[in-house]
Write an enzyme that holds these catalytic residues in place. Structure first.
Site, PDB file in Angstrom:
ATOM      1  N   TYR A   9      -7.968  -2.252  66.768  1.00 61.31           N
ATOM      2  CA  TYR A   9      -8.604  -1.139  67.485  1.00 61.31           C
ATOM      3  C   TYR A   9     -10.098  -1.093  67.160  1.00 61.31           C
ATOM      4  O   TYR A   9     -10.949  -1.026  68.055  1.00 61.31           O
ATOM      5  CB  TYR A   9      -7.918   0.179  67.111  1.00 61.31           C
ATOM      6  CG  TYR A   9      -8.521   1.404  67.756  1.00 61.31           C
ATOM      7  CD1 TYR A   9      -8.197   1.759  69.063  1.00 61.31           C
ATOM      8  CD2 TYR A   9      -9.433   2.213  67.065  1.00 61.31           C
ATOM      9  CE1 TYR A   9      -8.765   2.891  69.671  1.00 61.31           C
ATOM     10  CE2 TYR A   9      -9.989   3.337  67.653  1.00 61.31           C
ATOM     11  CZ  TYR A   9      -9.653   3.678  68.947  1.00 61.31           C
ATOM     12  OH  TYR A   9     -10.212   4.793  69.534  1.00 61.31           O
TER      13      TYR A   9
ATOM     14  N   SER B 157     -15.822   4.445  69.566  1.00 62.52           N
ATOM     15  CA  SER B 157     -15.153   5.203  68.498  1.00 62.52           C
ATOM     16  C   SER B 157     -16.012   5.076  67.247  1.00 62.52           C
ATOM     17  O   SER B 157     -16.823   4.136  67.142  1.00 62.52           O
ATOM     18  CB  SER B 157     -13.773   4.584  68.253  1.00 62.52           C
ATOM     19  OG  SER B 157     -13.259   5.020  67.016  1.00 62.52           O
TER      20      SER B 157
END
Ligand SMILES: NC(=O)c1ccc[n+]([C@@H]2O[C@H](COP(=O)([O-])OP(=O)(O)OC[C@H]3O[C@@H](n4cnc5c(N)ncnc54)[C@H](OP(=O)(O)O)[C@@H]3O)[C@@H](O)[C@H]2O)c1
Length: 252
Positions: free
Chosen positions: A172, A159
């Site tokens: 995350y 990401s």
């Protein structure tokens, strides 16, 4: 870190993945679903791993209706599965398939987006379990089957916040940095001793349930659909990326 853009105009040939057996995690929804359908459409036998049986069955039916090779469903909750489940999975796959030619580690959860000071420990641990620990234990269990492939590909999903940290993205973001680290360690380990390449991909903003949860104020259709980013996923899984390893890619 070496960030490369996948060729934008990559055009896979029709039989790109013919004869390959590939496992996709989080195959019931979002990007994982699109990848499973796409890999099957290009000839692969796809092992659909996820936690919601009904979603996996829908993907299974779609592959069969499209004339793809018979897929397999692996219903497994990566948040709670223990070490033994992975060993049993490897045994089962070893009995049924000659080898494994690739894994797309795609399943992830977002967790809470809060300041570190108020981050919940149990949620933090669950994010690490699904996003980092499960890919480790799954990879370890399946490496012997991947070693039997003449040319295998392991793809980790990263990401933007796994490459540059961002406030409030907590567990995350940290899990995605760990994902990049795991990819590099494994790629370096396997580079001279196997035919397994290991890379990461950042899909970038894509219209899925996770994206809508992370950015509720955004117009969802401003982002590409999972189908739109499949050329990069096909490139990394197919033989056109043979020899590339240890790299961090963007899907677009
Ligand atoms: N979409 C984006 O804009 C974006 C951007 C950057 C990175 N990514 C990354 O891309 C990957 C795919 O994301 P997505 O947007 O497609 O997300 P998504 O729509 O939320 O799909 C995630 C998939 O993972 C599965 N999953 C979640 N927890 C699981 C568990 N405990 N056990 C087994 N399966 C589990 C989900 O299963 P259920 O459907 O059963 O819940 C779902 O199929 C993720 O790694 C994400 O971090 C996405």
């Amino acid at each position: 870190m070496d960030t490369l853009l996948t060729p934008r105009n990559y055009r896979p040939r029709a039989n790109l993945l013919q004869g390959k057996t590939l496992l996709v995690t989080g195959a019931g929804d979002g990007i994982g679903k699109a990848a499973a359908l796409s890999y099957a459409a290009y000839g692969a036998t796809v092992l659909l791993l996820g936690r919601t049986g009904s979603k996996l069955e829908a993907v299974y039916d779609q592959i069969e209706a499209g004339g793809g090779a018979k897929p397999a469903i692996i219903e497994m909750d990566l948040a709670s599965a223990g070490e033994e489940s992975y060993a049993n999975l490897a045994d089962g796959l070893g009995n049924e398939f000659e080898r494994l030619d690739g894994i797309l580690h795609n399943a992830s959860i977002l967790g809470d987006r809060t300041p570190i000071q108020s981050a919940n420990y149990a949620t933090w641990q669950e994010v690490m379990q699904v996003n980092v620990n499960a890919p480790f234990i799954l990879t370890r269990a399946l490496l012997p089957l991947l070693q039997l492939s003449p040319s295998a590909s392991i793809i980790f999903t990263s990401s933007g916040v796994g490459r540059v940290g961002r406030a409030y993205w907590g567990a995350y973001a940290v899990s995605k940095f760990a994902t990049e680290g795991f990819m590099q360690v494994l790629a370096d380990e396997l580079e001279n001793t196997s035919h397994i390449r290991v890379n990461s991909i950042n899909p970038k903003g894509t219209n899925t349930a996770m994206r809508r949860l992370a950015y509720p104020a955004e117009n969802p259709t401003d982002n590409p659909s999972p189908d739109d980013i499949m050329p990069a996923y096909l490139f990394l899984m197919g033989e056109d990326s043979a020899g590339m390893t240890g790299k961090a890619f963007d899907a677009r």
